[in-house]
Design a protein around this motif. Structure first.
Motif, PDB file in Angstrom:
ATOM      1  N   GLN A  57     -17.302  -0.608  29.920  1.00 15.58           N
ATOM      2  CA  GLN A  57     -18.159  -0.629  31.058  1.00 15.58           C
ATOM      3  C   GLN A  57     -18.287   1.035  31.619  1.00 15.58           C
ATOM      4  O   GLN A  57     -17.187   1.373  31.736  1.00 15.58           O
ATOM      5  N   ARG A  58     -19.456   1.327  32.102  1.00 15.05           N
ATOM      6  CA  ARG A  58     -19.457   2.646  32.420  1.00 15.05           C
ATOM      7  C   ARG A  58     -18.489   2.987  33.665  1.00 15.05           C
ATOM      8  O   ARG A  58     -18.513   2.267  34.608  1.00 15.05           O
ATOM      9  N   ASN A  59     -17.896   3.953  33.382  1.00 13.68           N
ATOM     10  CA  ASN A  59     -16.900   4.487  34.773  1.00 13.68           C
ATOM     11  C   ASN A  59     -16.647   5.928  34.466  1.00 13.68           C
ATOM     12  O   ASN A  59     -16.029   6.512  33.622  1.00 13.68           O
ATOM     13  N   GLU A  60     -17.608   6.677  35.264  1.00 16.55           N
ATOM     14  CA  GLU A  60     -17.711   8.042  35.074  1.00 16.55           C
ATOM     15  C   GLU A  60     -16.528   8.821  35.116  1.00 16.55           C
ATOM     16  O   GLU A  60     -16.308  10.018  34.755  1.00 16.55           O
ATOM     17  N   ASP A 114     -24.837   0.059  30.128  1.00 18.86           N
ATOM     18  CA  ASP A 114     -24.474   1.532  30.243  1.00 18.86           C
ATOM     19  C   ASP A 114     -22.944   1.517  29.989  1.00 18.86           C
ATOM     20  O   ASP A 114     -22.331   0.814  30.727  1.00 18.86           O
ATOM     21  N   VAL A 115     -22.655   2.403  29.026  1.00 19.41           N
ATOM     22  CA  VAL A 115     -20.978   2.316  28.546  1.00 19.41           C
ATOM     23  C   VAL A 115     -20.632   3.871  28.705  1.00 19.41           C
ATOM     24  O   VAL A 115     -21.280   4.640  28.275  1.00 19.41           O
ATOM     25  N   SER A 116     -19.348   3.603  28.648  1.00 21.28           N
ATOM     26  CA  SER A 116     -18.516   5.206  28.647  1.00 21.28           C
ATOM     27  C   SER A 116     -17.794   4.925  27.263  1.00 21.28           C
ATOM     28  O   SER A 116     -17.398   4.033  26.870  1.00 21.28           O
ATOM     29  N   LEU A 117     -17.700   6.275  26.707  1.00 26.39           N
ATOM     30  CA  LEU A 117     -17.261   6.361  25.358  1.00 26.39           C
ATOM     31  C   LEU A 117     -16.060   7.342  25.403  1.00 26.39           C
ATOM     32  O   LEU A 117     -15.875   8.481  26.063  1.00 26.39           O
ATOM     33  N   ILE A 118     -14.967   7.147  24.890  1.00 22.54           N
ATOM     34  CA  ILE A 118     -13.714   7.971  24.765  1.00 22.54           C
ATOM     35  C   ILE A 118     -13.284   8.153  23.245  1.00 22.54           C
ATOM     36  O   ILE A 118     -13.368   7.122  22.564  1.00 22.54           O
ATOM     37  N   VAL A 119     -12.912   9.215  22.828  1.00 24.10           N
ATOM     38  CA  VAL A 119     -12.367   9.624  21.552  1.00 24.10           C
ATOM     39  C   VAL A 119     -11.093  10.433  21.612  1.00 24.10           C
ATOM     40  O   VAL A 119     -11.110  11.337  22.292  1.00 24.10           O
ATOM     41  N   LYS A 120     -10.044  10.081  20.861  1.00 25.15           N
ATOM     42  CA  LYS A 120      -8.791  10.711  21.171  1.00 25.15           C
ATOM     43  C   LYS A 120      -8.883  11.843  20.244  1.00 25.15           C
ATOM     44  O   LYS A 120      -9.620  11.737  19.237  1.00 25.15           O
ATOM     45  N   PRO A 121      -8.193  13.034  20.658  1.00 23.56           N
ATOM     46  CA  PRO A 121      -8.179  14.194  19.964  1.00 23.56           C
ATOM     47  C   PRO A 121      -7.930  14.078  18.453  1.00 23.56           C
ATOM     48  O   PRO A 121      -8.352  14.562  17.696  1.00 23.56           O
ATOM     49  N   ALA A 122      -6.690  13.064  18.023  1.00 25.06           N
ATOM     50  CA  ALA A 122      -6.382  13.001  16.678  1.00 25.06           C
ATOM     51  C   ALA A 122      -7.463  12.211  15.828  1.00 25.06           C
ATOM     52  O   ALA A 122      -7.088  12.485  14.713  1.00 25.06           O
ATOM     53  N   ASP A 123      -8.293  11.569  16.578  1.00 20.83           N
ATOM     54  CA  ASP A 123      -9.326  10.878  15.875  1.00 20.83           C
ATOM     55  C   ASP A 123     -10.483  11.876  15.366  1.00 20.83           C
ATOM     56  O   ASP A 123     -11.500  11.128  14.984  1.00 20.83           O
ATOM     57  N   ILE A 124     -10.651  12.968  16.171  1.00 21.82           N
ATOM     58  CA  ILE A 124     -11.617  13.869  15.869  1.00 21.82           C
ATOM     59  C   ILE A 124     -11.532  14.475  14.321  1.00 21.82           C
ATOM     60  O   ILE A 124     -10.356  15.348  14.397  1.00 21.82           O
TER      61      ILE A 124
END
Lengths: 264, 468
Positions: B294-297, B341-351
């Motif tokens: 859920q959206r968390n700025e 409305d959603v927040s998204l995160i991607v870990k450095p190793a997964d890029i």
């Protein structure tokens, strides 16, 4: 009126003309042959015609001779036709369909014309007419009927089967004996039916190529039927031949139908 | 297996393919293929249909001759060896069982040709049939068997000969999904038990990942990447591999410096190094590697609105649209209703950052007159030039400067769409022109694989460079 329209709009009623045709030109003549075969000159019922066939050696001998000639013709056709079909079906040797057409082309020309041409050919080269000429002529006339079914069957053999055989260690010769030959047999069978059976009953070819010297079974039937006093005997001979052909096709036909090769 | 250049123990190679190219008439199906196979390895050649994988297998089996290059079996060139003398056996896609022989005789076919003693042969045939679970089917007519059973017989027929290498040409392609999964496991077991080298051709990436020790990814006759299943999945070398293996989000990016990449107009920490500063790159994000909440700025790296949410059995597949217009695919065990409305995160190793293969189209051309060049077999108008007519030049055209038309007649040149890669907010198309060279096009229009298109380029978008 409505009834008539409804009747003719049914699909099954469309078969009526063909049904009538079959009745008039196939079933009726056959029945007439049977009728005549069991009657004597005066129109009385008799089985004498059949007894005559078995007891009088003349017709029986001609029949056996005809079967012999038909067998030789069939073997000649296989010997020449099989390699031809193999070469035609092999894309390595035969790059175009034109060659196939050249082999099939004689089938478009009437039998009699081809036979007359053969007679002329023998005349020009000074070769004698007779039994040799007869066998040559028959083999020549019927060769396309042997080549085409075999060619068709060979064309239908899945190329991956040939690759599979090679893959399993079969040389070119082994691929032929272990895969192509056994799989082409239905075509050969079909070819045999198309050559052997018509040759027994052929008559014009034998008369022309042997100067009326050799009579095949077909000619014998023709001679008897043309004379009104022996017509019943001729009918009986026709019936006997029909039965024999029918029985042979029953024996070979079942298998050929399953593999659906060639022309029939 | 790896590229032939970095081989370490050449004595362990059972097969070496060196610089193999294959032409069918005018069409090149294999282009300088190099690979080796270690003894006992399970190698899968993976690629879409028409990529040349089956041709490569057929060259190994001996059904095709390579136009160039050599094939070594244990160090010996076998280019001239006919198929029946190669110690390899093939399992064909459509089984190719002999219809005139029963199951037993099909399996015994190869042994009979080798004139094996009949007792020994009987034991071998029964053992092979047992291995594929077809005991008691010896006398059956092969046409009466189901597809799966026929394929088992075909496998038995190949392995009974104890080949050094077993070649499998999409052996499971004709089976239904459930049967395919079972057979995959059986094949893998068989590979372990027999110790034979397997070379397996498939277009099914999941099958390749499940079965193989090594995967060779091919496209358009060229090897794209060779590696273990995890390498191929986690470190795809280019967009094609990333797109073909598994699901992925492929985005245009710029490598600002080591371990810092910019894409979707944002900067991300990553673990990739060795790029030039500000080098344009392609970025791969696997949909299962993106965290969604859920959206968390305060906790987010980027955000967006869920567009769609589909239940896929184990997980939900969601498409999220960012405010900058990028569509991102996300797979998660939790579902978010469309409109959330959603927040998204991607870990450095997964890029995963990939070098771009090219930055623009470079096409060989010849100057015709002061304002025309000939390229792709057609005459294109250019801005006036003073280069001598007849000079060979290179024409450079940006990906987004090529205009595609629905009707081939409307284009100066024509071609067909071969590969479509979605890059978040546009499509990157590979177009095969009739003259041979490929064109790469960025477009927002939707095209389908195989579409025939006309190609137009504006004169001002063609840059001419004289060849060195």
């Amino acid at each position: 009126m409505n009834k008539i329209i409804r009747y003719f709009s049914k699909r099954s009623s469309w078969s009526l003309p063909y049904f009538i045709f079959l009745l008039l030109f196939v079933v009726l003549p056959l029945l007439l042959i049977v009728l005549y075969a069991f009657r004597d000159n005066q129109g009385h019922f008799t089985v004498d015609n059949f007894v005559k066939f078995v007891t009088q050696k003349e017709a029986l001998n001609t029949f056996i001779y005809s079967v012999g000639i038909a067998m030789v013709t069939t073997i000649l056709c296989i010997l020449f036709g099989y390699p031809a079909a193999y070469i035609l079906s092999n894309s390595e040797f035969n790059k175009s369909k034109t060659t196939v057409l050249l082999f099939i082309l004689p089938m478009w020309v009437n039998f009699l014309i081809r036979t007359l041409a053969t007679v002329t050919l023998f005349d020009i080269t000074g070769l004698p007419l007779g039994q040799g000429a007869l066998m040559f002529g028959l083999a020549y006339d019927f060769l396309p009927f042997m080549i085409y079914p075999i060619y068709n069957t060979m064309m239908k053999i899945d190329k991956s089967l040939i690759e599979a055989a090679q893959d399993l260690g079969a040389s070119r010769a082994k691929v032929f004996t272990k895969v192509i030959f056994p799989l082409s047999l239905p075509g050969v069978l079909s070819g045999v039916l198309m050559v052997f059976l018509p040759t027994i009953s052929t008559f014009a070819i034998s008369e022309l190529l042997t100067m009326n010297d050799i009579q095949l079974f077909g000619s014998v039937i023709q001679t008897y039927i043309m004379q009104s006093d022996t017509m019943n005997y001729g009918a009986a001979l026709s019936l006997i031949m029909l039965l024999i052909i029918g029985i042979t096709s029953l024996f070979t036909g079942g298998d050929a139908e399953n593999e659906s090769p060639g022309l029939i | 297996m790896a590229l032939a250049e970095n081989k370490k123990e050449p004595e362990a190679h059972i097969i070496d393919v060196r610089h193999v190219s294959k032409w069918f008439g005018e069409k090149q199906v294999l282009n300088d293929v190099n690979l080796y196979v270690r003894k006992g390895e399970f190698v899968t050649i993976l690629g879409p249909s028409g990529c040349g994988k089956t041709t490569l297998l057929r060259i190994l089996a001996g059904f095709h001759m390579a136009t160039e290059g050599e094939i070594l079996l244990e160090g010996k060139d076998i280019a001239q060896t006919p198929p029946y003398k190669r110690p390899m056996n093939t399992v064909f896609q459509r089984y190719a069982l002999f219809p005139h022989l029963n199951v037993y005789d099909n399996v015994a076919f190869g042994l009979k040709l080798r004139k094996m003693d009949s007792k020994e042969m009987d034991a071998a045939v029964r053992k092979a049939l047992k291995m594929v679970g077809m005991t008691d089917y010896e006398e059956r007519d092969v046409n009466s068997l189901s597809g799966g059973q026929q394929q088992r017989v075909a496998i038995a027929r190949a392995i009974v000969n104890k080949p050094q290498v077993l070649l499998l040409d999409e052996p499971l392609a004709a089976l239904d999904l459930k049967m395919r999964k079972d057979m995959q496991l059986e094949l893998k077991d068989m590979h372990k038990t027999l110790g034979i080298t397997f070379i397996y051709v498939t277009h099914d990436q999941e099958e390749a990942l499940t079965l193989s020790d090594t995967i060779v990814v091919m496209n358009e006759g060229v090897i794209q990447q060779i590696g273990t299943p995890t390498d191929i999945y986690n470190e795809p070398k280019n967009c094609f591999v990333a797109d073909f293996i598994g699901e992925s989000n492929i985005l245009e990016g710029t490598m600002l410096k080591d371990c810092l990449v910019r894409f979707m107009d944002k900067e991300f920490n990553c673990v990739d190094t060795g790029f030039d500063e500000n080098e344009p790159v392609d970025v791969v994000l696997r949909p299962e590697d993106i965290y969604i909440m859920q959206r968390n700025e305060l906790a987010e790296q980027f955000h967006g609105i869920v567009q769609s949410c589909i239940f896929k059995g184990v997980h939900y597949e969601m498409i999220v649209l960012t405010p900058d217009g990028y569509e991102i695919m996300i797979q998660d065990y939790n579902s978010f209703e469309p409109g959330t409305d959603v927040s998204l995160i991607v870990k450095p190793a997964d890029i995963h950052v990939m070098k771009k293969e090219r930055l623009c189209n470079t096409i060989e051309a010849t100057v015709v007159d002061s304002d025309h060049i000939e390229m792709l077999g057609e005459k294109f108008q250019i801005l006036p030039t003073d280069i001598e007519p007849g000079t060979e030049v290179l024409a450079e055209v940006g990906f987004d400067k090529i205009d595609l038309t629905d009707y081939q007649e409307d284009g100066t040149a024509d071609g067909d769409v071969r590969l479509i890669i979605y890059k978040g907010n546009h499509y990157h198309l590979t177009i095969a022109t009739d003259e041979g060279p490929y064109l790469y096009v960025d477009t927002t229009d939707v095209w389908d694989d195989g579409d025939l298109v006309g190609i137009n380029i504006k004169p001002e978008d063609i840059r001419i460079k004289v060849k060195d």
